[in-house]
Motif scaffolding. Structure first.
Motif, short mmCIF file in Angstrom:
data_model
loop_
_atom_site.label_atom_id
_atom_site.label_comp_id
_atom_site.label_asym_id
_atom_site.label_seq_id
_atom_site.Cartn_x
_atom_site.Cartn_y
_atom_site.Cartn_z
N LEU A 127 0.83 -1.20 0.00
CA LEU A 127 0.00 0.00 0.00
C LEU A 127 0.87 1.25 0.00
CD1 LEU A 127 -2.76 -1.11 2.54
CD2 LEU A 127 -2.98 -0.93 0.05
N ARG B 83 -3.25 -0.42 -5.54
CA ARG B 83 -4.66 -0.04 -5.51
C ARG B 83 -5.53 -1.24 -5.89
NH1 ARG B 83 -2.45 4.09 -8.67
NH2 ARG B 83 -3.61 3.31 -10.49
N HIS C 275 -5.24 -2.91 -9.35
CA HIS C 275 -3.99 -3.52 -9.77
C HIS C 275 -4.06 -5.04 -9.71
CE1 HIS C 275 -1.76 0.45 -8.71
NE2 HIS C 275 -1.99 0.38 -10.00
#
Length: 222
Positions: free
Chosen positions: A41, A46, A49
């Motif tokens: 993160l 995200r 992805h």
């Protein structure tokens, strides 16, 4: 040259039969999974992805990443497909059913060739794996990852040793002793940069403290 204990015949079969699918992937199971997820993160992962978890073991990261990513966006490889499937069966209880990976996304791969993995992969992580394998397998992994056209970031950890001290045992900041030719292995940072540059990767070092004194690198092509 000493090989990893993970490659001993029957290692995974015995552990899975005894219900130790968490224990054999290095301890600190939940803590390490949370740390891996935080790293991803922090480096921009995200939900849209596509993540490849290399050496995923019993899915200590996978049970967290699958709950975060869009359905079908988490892929895992390991030398033992059986340990992946054990994690898939036992550790997805908190993951919404629609987001649980398909068994086809759990891929046995001892050679770091990533067979059958989606070419949509944008992010990859290999946490606490490279210290347990020979350097030629690290090189093979770097070479194989180059075939993913959308891959933007590869995170991995190694143990480092000061230049000039690589020839013998070395005590890491967290107390673990690493070695030049048996697991857990260490390497000189300059050698790591040379190895990755030869395969077309550029490295950025992340200096946060990780379990056992491992060092995190973020690799991008070019």
């Amino acid at each position: 040259m000493a090989s990893s204990p993970y490659l001993k015949p029957g290692f995974y079969d015995r552990a899975i039969a005894e219900g130790r699918h968490r224990d054999i992937v290095g301890g600190r199971w939940d803590e390490t999974g949370r740390a891996q997820m935080a790293l991803l993160l922090d480096h921009g992962l995200r939900p849209e992805h596509h993540l490849l978890d290399i050496g995923a073991g019993s899915l200590r990261l996978g049970c967290k990443a699958a709950a975060y990513l869009q359905p079908g966006h988490y892929w895992a490889t390991d030398a033992s497909r059986e340990i992946l499937l054990a994690g898939l069966a036992a550790e997805m209880g908190d993951v919404p059913e629609a987001q649980r990976p398909d068994a086809a996304q759990m891929i046995g791969d001892a050679g770091f060739a990533f067979p059958g993995v989606s070419e949509a992969i944008t992010h990859a992580i290999c946490f606490a794996v490279f210290p347990h394998i020979e350097r030629e397998n690290i090189d093979r992994a770097l070479e194989s990852l180059a075939r993913f056209p959308a891959l933007d970031l590869f995170l991995f950890t190694v143990f480092l040793v000061p230049e000039g001290q690589e020839g013998g045992p070395y005590r890491q900041p967290d107390g673990v002793v690493t070695h030049p030719a048996k697991p857990p292995r260490h390497m000189v940072e300059a050698d790591l940069h040379a190895l990755t540059a030869a395969r077309g990767w550029r490295l950025e070092r992340d200096d946060r403290m990780l379990p056992r004194g491992q060092v995190l690198f973020a690799a991008r092509r070019g």
